[in-house]
Write a protein that holds these residues in place. Structure first.
Motif, mmCIF file in Angstrom:
data_model
loop_
_atom_site.group_PDB
_atom_site.id
_atom_site.type_symbol
_atom_site.label_atom_id
_atom_site.label_comp_id
_atom_site.label_asym_id
_atom_site.label_seq_id
_atom_site.Cartn_x
_atom_site.Cartn_y
_atom_site.Cartn_z
ATOM 1 N N GLN A 1 -41.319 -47.160 24.975
ATOM 2 C CA GLN A 1 -42.604 -46.258 24.688
ATOM 3 C C GLN A 1 -42.417 -44.716 24.677
ATOM 4 O OE1 GLN A 1 -45.739 -46.837 23.968
ATOM 5 N NE2 GLN A 1 -45.850 -48.963 23.939
ATOM 6 N N VAL A 2 -41.287 -43.946 25.266
ATOM 7 C CA VAL A 2 -40.869 -42.605 25.560
ATOM 8 C C VAL A 2 -39.766 -42.491 24.517
ATOM 9 C CG1 VAL A 2 -40.578 -40.630 26.619
ATOM 10 C CG2 VAL A 2 -42.147 -42.681 27.729
ATOM 11 N N ALA A 3 -39.588 -42.024 23.365
ATOM 12 C CA ALA A 3 -38.759 -41.899 22.572
ATOM 13 C C ALA A 3 -37.912 -40.456 22.867
ATOM 14 C CB ALA A 3 -39.047 -41.776 21.159
ATOM 15 N N SER A 4 -36.885 -40.660 23.474
ATOM 16 C CA SER A 4 -36.239 -39.375 23.922
ATOM 17 C C SER A 4 -35.836 -38.327 22.879
ATOM 18 C CB SER A 4 -34.790 -39.629 24.814
ATOM 19 O OG SER A 4 -33.917 -40.502 23.983
ATOM 20 N N ASN A 5 -35.414 -38.691 21.531
ATOM 21 C CA ASN A 5 -34.983 -37.787 20.612
ATOM 22 C C ASN A 5 -36.265 -37.412 19.667
ATOM 23 O OD1 ASN A 5 -32.170 -37.682 19.906
ATOM 24 N ND2 ASN A 5 -32.173 -39.616 20.770
ATOM 25 N N PHE A 6 -37.425 -37.628 20.120
ATOM 26 C CA PHE A 6 -38.722 -37.190 19.402
ATOM 27 C C PHE A 6 -38.502 -35.587 19.640
ATOM 28 C CE2 PHE A 6 -42.865 -35.345 20.050
ATOM 29 C CZ PHE A 6 -43.462 -35.924 18.597
ATOM 30 N N GLU A 7 -37.830 -35.119 20.647
ATOM 31 C CA GLU A 7 -37.681 -33.651 20.790
ATOM 32 C C GLU A 7 -37.083 -32.764 19.908
ATOM 33 O OE1 GLU A 7 -37.013 -30.352 24.577
ATOM 34 O OE2 GLU A 7 -37.373 -32.301 25.040
ATOM 35 N N ARG A 8 -36.108 -33.583 19.510
ATOM 36 C CA ARG A 8 -35.102 -32.976 18.331
ATOM 37 C C ARG A 8 -35.972 -32.862 17.070
ATOM 38 N NH1 ARG A 8 -30.278 -35.831 20.648
ATOM 39 N NH2 ARG A 8 -28.938 -34.288 21.351
ATOM 40 N N TYR A 9 -36.697 -33.852 16.574
ATOM 41 C CA TYR A 9 -37.499 -33.859 15.527
ATOM 42 C C TYR A 9 -38.499 -32.734 15.750
ATOM 43 C CZ TYR A 9 -41.200 -34.515 12.236
ATOM 44 O OH TYR A 9 -42.030 -34.503 11.031
ATOM 45 N N LEU A 10 -39.201 -32.558 16.850
ATOM 46 C CA LEU A 10 -40.103 -31.664 17.110
ATOM 47 C C LEU A 10 -39.627 -30.386 16.858
ATOM 48 C CD1 LEU A 10 -43.185 -31.292 18.059
ATOM 49 C CD2 LEU A 10 -42.254 -31.139 20.186
ATOM 50 N N TYR A 11 -38.342 -29.906 17.148
ATOM 51 C CA TYR A 11 -37.786 -28.642 16.999
ATOM 52 C C TYR A 11 -37.720 -28.174 15.718
ATOM 53 C CZ TYR A 11 -34.071 -25.349 17.490
ATOM 54 O OH TYR A 11 -33.113 -24.041 17.051
ATOM 55 N N PHE B 1 -39.585 -29.635 13.401
ATOM 56 C CA PHE B 1 -40.810 -29.454 12.777
ATOM 57 C C PHE B 1 -41.508 -28.339 13.279
ATOM 58 C CE2 PHE B 1 -45.541 -30.081 13.462
ATOM 59 C CZ PHE B 1 -45.881 -30.675 12.303
ATOM 60 N N LEU B 2 -41.179 -27.614 13.950
ATOM 61 C CA LEU B 2 -41.870 -26.418 14.517
ATOM 62 C C LEU B 2 -40.799 -25.212 13.924
ATOM 63 C CD1 LEU B 2 -43.031 -27.366 17.992
ATOM 64 C CD2 LEU B 2 -44.420 -26.996 16.336
ATOM 65 N N ASN B 3 -40.349 -25.474 13.140
ATOM 66 C CA ASN B 3 -39.354 -24.552 12.439
ATOM 67 C C ASN B 3 -38.313 -23.719 13.516
ATOM 68 O OD1 ASN B 3 -40.783 -24.574 9.749
ATOM 69 N ND2 ASN B 3 -42.319 -23.574 10.469
ATOM 70 N N GLU B 4 -37.918 -24.500 14.387
ATOM 71 C CA GLU B 4 -36.791 -24.202 15.294
ATOM 72 C C GLU B 4 -37.365 -23.313 16.335
ATOM 73 O OE1 GLU B 4 -33.061 -23.273 13.319
ATOM 74 O OE2 GLU B 4 -33.555 -24.656 11.591
ATOM 75 N N ASP B 5 -38.552 -23.097 16.732
ATOM 76 C CA ASP B 5 -39.146 -22.440 17.618
ATOM 77 C C ASP B 5 -39.218 -23.005 19.052
ATOM 78 O OD1 ASP B 5 -41.042 -20.885 19.263
ATOM 79 O OD2 ASP B 5 -42.063 -20.300 17.453
ATOM 80 N N ALA B 6 -38.327 -22.719 19.725
ATOM 81 C CA ALA B 6 -37.967 -23.207 21.124
ATOM 82 C C ALA B 6 -39.164 -22.905 21.978
ATOM 83 C CB ALA B 6 -36.632 -22.656 21.802
ATOM 84 N N GLN C 1 -47.271 -32.877 7.186
ATOM 85 C CA GLN C 1 -45.986 -32.751 7.071
ATOM 86 C C GLN C 1 -45.081 -33.870 7.746
ATOM 87 O OE1 GLN C 1 -44.086 -29.975 5.576
ATOM 88 N NE2 GLN C 1 -42.454 -31.683 6.323
ATOM 89 N N VAL C 2 -45.486 -34.238 8.693
ATOM 90 C CA VAL C 2 -45.073 -35.488 9.494
ATOM 91 C C VAL C 2 -44.736 -36.698 8.474
ATOM 92 C CG1 VAL C 2 -45.199 -37.317 11.174
ATOM 93 C CG2 VAL C 2 -45.774 -34.878 11.837
#
Length: 466
Positions: free
Chosen positions: A313-323, A325-330, A355-356
């Motif tokens: 239920q908690v996908a740890s690599n989701f954060e990499r996609y989010l990075y 998706f947010l145009n590499e805005d840390a 976009q998703v």
């Protein structure tokens, strides 16, 4: 090539330091400072390469001068020498629109072998060459643990501890881990689910003094080298399907629970591989499907399914996609991850959700749908699917368009999940290495879902002389 954290609070690191860090010290995930892009002429040149030569060409873009080319080739050749198919990951055509890439020809009969056999050799290389103490710590929903243990068992300078959810992996998955009696291996069977195990691992890696004191290294897909090694087979799948596709768009459908496998495809796409659609297949633990369809990323109620490796239920690599998706805005990534921690969800809407949906399609197959696909493909094509691949086939059937071709990734051999195959009234013959497991003694320690108990087990394990 330098690597940075998705949360922006780690100084740029080289490839080896990135691998050794695993989870970034600021709690984020390490990504390349800039994703290398591959030209059409390079893609054309790569399309005829063997799997190992393709692997070396892709890794060269990310490793640069840190590992001599001859050393890297030796590591790759040794990693794939014990695969049961000369192509490593062969592609089989099932019908005019469907191809299946078989990723289960490694020693533990699962796709995790493709990355983890290399990781085992690479950690051994680092330990010997740089005098590094390597204490691998990981959590598994079933396949990662067996593949990681197989990759490092008996290797000098390395110890490995794997947490798996007690009685929530298949019997074969359990046996592949727990019949190993090497002194450098510790199996902890945790009374809980995979998300419980994964949280303990992330919390221990986030405890920087503990991480440093015990030389903790990551084997899970939080480690970028896992992502990179998996990216190779997306290129290989695309190239091996081009001729049969005859100019038609090529989709790739991916059974995915922790977002690591599908993110590897996303990375390949960012590098320039012209994948038409990336299709995510999940099961009734469908957080990724809900995110793609509604924009809501929110862990739901855990369900045990016929495809236990995706019971997440908690996908740890989701954060990499989010990075990305947010145009590499840390800073924005950090804000979203803080929101997830405090509010329990992230919600996207409007143009963001559009976009998703341009990036992915997604389908969560029910238990009944999974079994139906296994029966149907055995009857129509005499091809036996494992339950995770069956979820992928269900997603392919839903999202592969007219005049499109799809490669669905077969993530495990069906013998690893005979519990589901039996429910389809199908009798299968086990490969000899799997059949032999049932006569072997098991070695595991069953513990409560308790981080302090995990720490006690680790500290005792690390003081043992191997």
């Amino acid at each position: 090539m330098k690597y940075i954290s998705t949360r922006g609070q780690v100084e740029p690191k080289g490839f080896i330091d990135t691998v050794l860090m695993g989870l970034a010290d600021d709690g984020g995930l390490m990504v390349p400072e800039k994703v290398p892009t591959v030209s059409e002429s390079t893609l054309q040149a790569w399309s005829k390469l063997s799997y190992i030569d393709l692997f070396l060409n892709i890794f060269a873009l990310y490793v640069e001068d840190e590992i001599p080319a001859d050393d890297l080739r030796q590591l790759a050749e040794k990693s794939y020498a014990n695969f049961r198919h000369p192509e490593v990951a062969p592609v089989r055509q099932i019908n005019d629109s469907l191809h299946i890439m078989e990723l289960f020809h490694g020693p533990t009969f699962a796709f995790k072998d493709v990355a983890l056999q290399f990781m085992g050799e690479f950690y051994s290389y680092i330990s010997k060459k740089y005098g590094e103490v390597i204490h691998i710590l990981g959590a598994t929903s079933g396949d990662t643990g067996a593949a990681a243990i197989q990759g490092v068992r008996g290797k000098e300078g390395i110890k490995i501890c794997i947490l798996h959810p007690h009685n929530r992996v298949s019997k074969v998955q359990e046996l592949q881990m727990t019949t190993v009696d090497d002194q450098n291996v510790l199996n902890l069977s945790v009374k809980g689910n995979f998300d419980d195990c994964q949280k303990i691992i992330k919390d221990l890696f986030a405890d920087l003094p503990f991480k440093k004191q015990h030389h903790l290294r990551a084997i899970n897909s939080i480690n970028f080298v896992r992502i990179l090694a998996q990216t190779v087979y997306y290129f290989y799948a695309y190239f091996r399907t081009q001729e049969a596709a005859a100019g038609r768009p090529i989709n790739i459908c991916v059974p995915s629970g922790n977002f690591g496998n599908i993110f590897s495809g996303f990375l390949a796409q960012k590098m320039g591989l012209p994948i038409n659609k990336l299709i995510i297949a999940t099961n009734e633990n469908n957080i990724l499907e809900r995110f793609v369809k509604t924009g809501e990323y929110k862990p739901g109620d855990f369900r045990s399914t016929h495809s236990p490796s995706m019971d997440i239920q908690v996908a740890s690599n989701f954060e990499r996609y989010l990075y990305y998706f947010l145009n590499e805005d840390a800073a924005k990534v950090s804000a979203y991850m803080q929101q997830l921690q405090s509010e329990g969800q992230i919600v996207l809407s409007g143009a963001d959700l559009e976009q998703v949906q341009q990036d992915f399609a997604a389908h969560g197959a029910s238990n009944a749908e999974c079994l139906d696909e296994i029966r149907k493909y055995k009857q129509q094509y005499d091809y036996l699917l494992d339950p995770h691949t069956a979820c992928g086939i269900a997603a392919y059937e839903l999202y592969n368009g007219d005049n499109e071709v799809c490669v669905t990734l077969a993530t495990a051999h069906p013998a690893k999940f005979d519990e589901a195959i039996i429910l389809c009234d199908i009798k299968q013959d086990f490969p000899a290495p799997i059949a032999a497991l049932f006569d072997m003694p098991q070695y595991q320690t069953v513990i409560d879902h308790d981080q302090d108990e995990v720490v006690r087990q680790l500290e005792s394990f690390y003081t043992l002389q191997v």
